[in-house]
Structure formats: structure tokens, C-alpha cells
Design an enzyme around this catalytic site. Structure first.
Site, mmCIF file in Angstrom:
data_model
loop_
_atom_site.group_PDB
_atom_site.id
_atom_site.type_symbol
_atom_site.label_atom_id
_atom_site.label_comp_id
_atom_site.label_asym_id
_atom_site.label_seq_id
_atom_site.Cartn_x
_atom_site.Cartn_y
_atom_site.Cartn_z
ATOM 1 N N ARG A 1 0.835 -0.922 -0.173
ATOM 2 C CA ARG A 1 0.014 0.196 0.023
ATOM 3 C C ARG A 1 0.717 1.455 -0.076
ATOM 4 O O ARG A 1 0.898 1.956 0.705
ATOM 5 C CB ARG A 1 -0.844 -0.019 1.413
ATOM 6 C CG ARG A 1 -1.600 -1.276 1.366
ATOM 7 C CD ARG A 1 -2.449 -1.952 0.382
ATOM 8 N NE ARG A 1 -3.814 -1.021 0.339
ATOM 9 C CZ ARG A 1 -4.988 -1.499 0.816
ATOM 10 N NH1 ARG A 1 -5.011 -2.401 1.784
ATOM 11 N NH2 ARG A 1 -6.063 -0.651 0.673
ATOM 12 N N GLN B 1 0.205 2.436 -6.343
ATOM 13 C CA GLN B 1 -1.393 2.791 -6.163
ATOM 14 C C GLN B 1 -1.889 2.146 -7.430
ATOM 15 O O GLN B 1 -3.227 1.708 -7.301
ATOM 16 C CB GLN B 1 -1.606 4.301 -6.291
ATOM 17 C CG GLN B 1 -1.506 4.821 -4.865
ATOM 18 C CD GLN B 1 -1.655 6.068 -4.688
ATOM 19 O OE1 GLN B 1 -1.537 6.924 -5.809
ATOM 20 N NE2 GLN B 1 -2.496 6.892 -3.601
ATOM 21 N N ASP C 1 -2.946 -1.459 -6.869
ATOM 22 C CA ASP C 1 -3.661 -1.765 -5.627
ATOM 23 C C ASP C 1 -5.203 -2.533 -5.969
ATOM 24 O O ASP C 1 -6.277 -1.760 -5.847
ATOM 25 C CB ASP C 1 -3.794 -0.590 -4.855
ATOM 26 C CG ASP C 1 -4.257 -1.048 -3.290
ATOM 27 O OD1 ASP C 1 -4.441 -2.108 -3.087
ATOM 28 O OD2 ASP C 1 -4.081 -0.012 -2.467
ATOM 29 N N SER D 1 -7.539 -1.980 -2.955
ATOM 30 C CA SER D 1 -8.421 -0.727 -3.051
ATOM 31 C C SER D 1 -9.549 -0.725 -4.347
ATOM 32 O O SER D 1 -10.661 0.149 -3.766
ATOM 33 C CB SER D 1 -7.495 0.166 -3.208
ATOM 34 O OG SER D 1 -6.645 0.463 -1.855
#
Length: 411
Positions: free
Chosen positions: A132, A137, A140, A143
Site C-alpha cells: 500500500r 497505487q 492496488d 483498493s
């Protein structure tokens, strides 16, 4: 350590099987990501109807440059297999030894599956183990799928609630807005807050981490004034002492009791979900109230919740859905496919000398933490701990090996 999988003059082969798990509608690659792989010079074999439930037709994959294969055997017979959910033991047996498997694998709980991958020298890459960090990002998956799930949870609550959500001023009188409470302000919680607000609900939210207050208020919701505690190094909430927990429960109980919809989102990968709502609090809620326990599959935030079932307590219905992201499979698949695409892109060589290769680089700060088994060894310390193995710091290093030929026989 670097290990390359290549076709030595032929194209790399990616396999995209159809997911067969109950209620799973998502697919591991969508036409947009297939087009990227094809532009890299790789072959993509998609099992027939793999994307149909998510709204992606075989013809759309063909237009993107993929080949449609008739069986799951053919889809798994590749150098890189891309899935959403973990394969079954029978499906693992279809993956060639030495291939790369990229999927959500639950690697800190389902160690039997990891052991099967390891026995076949499959390089298992777990999407939920993506670090994370800012750098990771775009990769991910936790998420991206939590975003989809948080949205779907609120829509489910709104559908199942007997109340209208927004305030309405009508000739027949004024309808008060529904009261929504979101417990847990991670990615899923933030999306749930935003969705409930857009529907017109009066929204309160709580998380034990004090830094989430600003995020809650930025979305127009009100932060519940209960005790908070700094997060751990991984950004997850830390367990509080009994006195603090009692204060939290006492304050939250009143908010839960007054809410028409409660969404609980607190989960920690590889651990049992924390208990947020006890049975005595549920009994205080008004009949017709709805609770969506997003953590039911990992033990539940709500006492009495059962995964994929509806439990009714004095007219209050507690739902424990495990397929929330799959309910919005078109966009959940698109986000997941982009996560995989970006991660696989980091496995490509930095130069153009070997365009038909993919590499497992354990020293890469993003790829390395995602690799669970590789070269016949368990290389993730957290999984090793769950399996009762010694840390990599003291264990013998996994053996190195020569590149594997990409000829059809090796696939």
C-alpha cells in the site's frame, strides 16, 4: 533474483480463464487490457464466455486481438495465467510447471493452495499482497475492489430498506432522510459514505484512526465523536485496550440504534475481522433497519452475521454478502484488469532486447512483496510464518534456474 519466462522468438502467452466460483461475475482481463498485452507483442487466450457475466463479449476480446479458446484447460495452459479468484486444485494442475499465476489468492490464510502452487514450481503472485504505497497505487487491487464493494453495499442497503433515502417535501408531508452509519473508513468506507450522501442520506461515520476525520468531513458526513487511536505502520487500525473499547461501544451503540442503514467495512487481510456491533446493540435498532456486514466472510464485524445469508433479529435484517464487488462486475473487472496490467508491466524487461519475456524480480519493491511461491520455494515471509516455516532471513535461499523455453511444449 531474476527468472524469465519467454517464448524465445515466439510470443508470450497469457491465459484468461472463466471464473467458476459461485457468484463470481468478474474477469481477470478486459478488452482494454488485452489490447495493451497484444501491443506488447504477446498472445492472449481468453476462455469462451470468460467476460460475458461482466458485460464483455467474446467478439470484444477478438476485436482487441485475443484468441478465444473453448476450454479452461487451454486457458490455463499459458506462461502467465490471469485470474480474479483463486484456482481450485484441479485448475492448478492445469497450469504448466514454472508458469506465473496472478490472482487474488488469500495467501495468508489458504496456505494449502500456496503449497500446491509451490509443488508445481508455479510463481504465485497475490494481488492482495501489493504494497500500500504511492508507487503501487495503480496496482492496488484491494483498493479498487473495495471501491466497487463500498458502492454496491450502499445500493444493497438502499434496496433492502423500507424507507426512502433522501428528504422529500411532498403534498403528503415531509419525509425525513434515512440515517446511515458507516463503520470503518478505509477505501470501502469512503466510497460508502460518498454513495450514501449522493443518495441523500444523513451520514455519520467512525474509524478508530483520527486521521480519517478529515476524509469523512470532506465528503459531507459527520464524524462520530468516539475515542481514536493511531494506526499501525501498515496503516491499519490497532487493537485498543478494554477501557477504550468499552467507551467506543457505549458511544457507537446510540448511533447504531438510531440508524436506518449501517454499513460495516473493517477488515484486515489475513486476520479475523474486528467485532464492532454486538447482539445487544442490534436489538436496540428499529424494525426495518438494515445492516450490511462487508466483513462477514472473514468473521464479521456484527455479532450474528452469516456470510451470504440474511439473519433477522426483531425485524432488523443483517446481510453478509461476499460478492459485493462482483455485483458491479463491469467496472470492478475493468479496475482489476488495470491493476494486473500495471503489475505485469513491472515484470517486463527495462530494455527492448527481450520484448517477449516476463520476469519475477524478488528485489523489485512492488513485485517482490506480491510473490508468494517461486522456483519451488515459499518466498513471502508472512506466508512462511503462517505455514510454520522459518524466516527467509535465516532460511537457505531458493535455487536459481535457467530461463524456461517458451516453446509450445513448455506451455
Amino acid at each position: 533474483m531474476v527468472r524469465r519466462v519467454s517464448r524465445y522468438g515466439q510470443r508470450m502467452q497469457i491465459g484468461v480463464p472463466r471464473e467458476r466460483a459461485n457468484k463470481e461475475r468478474r474477469v481477470g482481463a478486459v478488452p482494454a487490457s488485452v489490447k495493451v498485452f497484444v501491443n506488447w507483442g504477446w498472445d492472449v487466450h481468453v476462455e469462451s464466455d470468460a467476460g460475458t457475466a461482466a458485460g464483455y463479449t467474446d467478439s470484444a476480446y477478438i476485436a482487441a486481438g485475443a484468441s478465444i479458446v473453448a476450454s479452461t484447460n487451454e486457458a490455463h495452459n499459458a506462461h502467465l495465467v490471469i485470474r480474479v479468484g483463486p484456482p481450485t486444485p484441479d485448475e492448478i494442475a492445469l497450469i504448466p510447471e514454472g508458469a506465473i499465476l496472478t490472482s487474488l489468492l488469500n495467501p495468508f490464510v489458504d496456505t494449502d493452495l500456496i503449497a500446491l502452487c509451490n509443488a508445481r514450481k508455479i510463481s504465485s503472485v497475490a494481488m492482495e499482497a501489493v504494497p500500500r504505497t504511492t508507487l503501487a497505487q495503480a496496482m492496488d487491487a484491494l483498493s479498487s475492489q473495495a471501491t466497487a464493494a463500498g458502492y454496491a453495499a450502499v445500493l444493497m442497503a438502499a434496496t433492502e430498506s423500507p424507507k426512502l433515502i433522501p428528504m422529500l417535501v411532498t403534498a403528503a408531508g415531509t419525509i425525513k432522510p434515512s440515517r446511515a452509519l458507516i463503520l470503518g473508513v478505509g477505501v470501502a468506507g469512503l466510497q460508502a459514505i460518498a454513495t450514501a450522501k449522493r443518495l441523500g442520506a444523513q451520514v455519520h461515520a467512525y474509524d478508530v484512526r483520527p486521521e480519517t476525520r478529515e476524509q469523512v468531513e470532506s465528503l459531507g458526513a459527520r464524524f462520530v465523536e468516539a475515542p481514536t487511536h493511531a494506526a499501525d505502520d501498515g496503516g491499519y487500525a490497532k487493537e485498543v485496550d478494554d477501557e477504550t473499547a468499552a467507551k467506543q461501544q457505549a458511544i457507537l451503540a446510540d448511533y447504531v440504534a438510531r440508524s436506518n442503514m449501517v454499513i460495516t467495512t473493517a477488515q484486515i487481510p489475513g486476520q479475523a475481522a474486528p467485532r464492532l456491533i454486538n447482539a445487544d446493540i442490534v436489538e436496540r435498532m428499529a424494525p426495518g433497519s438494515v445492516i450490511i456486514d462487508m466483513a462477514a466472510k472473514s468473521g464479521g464485524n456484527v455479532e450474528g452475521s452469516v456470510v451470504d445469508e440474511v439473519v433477522e433479529v426483531n425485524g432488523v435484517r443483517i446481510y453478509g454478502p461476499s460478492d459485493l464487488a462482483s455485483r458491479v462486475a463491469t467496472d470492478a473487472s475493468a479496475m482489476y484488469a488495470r491493476n494486473v496490467q500495471e503489475l505485469v508491466n513491472r515484470m517486463r524487461p527495462a530494455d527492448d532486447d527481450a520484448p517477449n519475456e516476463a520476469s519475477i524480480r524478488l528485489d523489485d519493491e512492488v513485485v517482490g512483496p506480491c510473490v508468494i511461491s517461486h522456483n519451488g520455494a515459499i518466498v513471502n515471509d508472512r506466508t512462511r510464518s503462517v505455514m510454520g516455516l522459518q524466516s527467509l532471513a535465516t532460511a537457505a535461499p531458493p535455487p536459481t534456474e535457467e530461463p524456461i523455453s517458451g516453446s509450445k511444449e513448455s506451455a
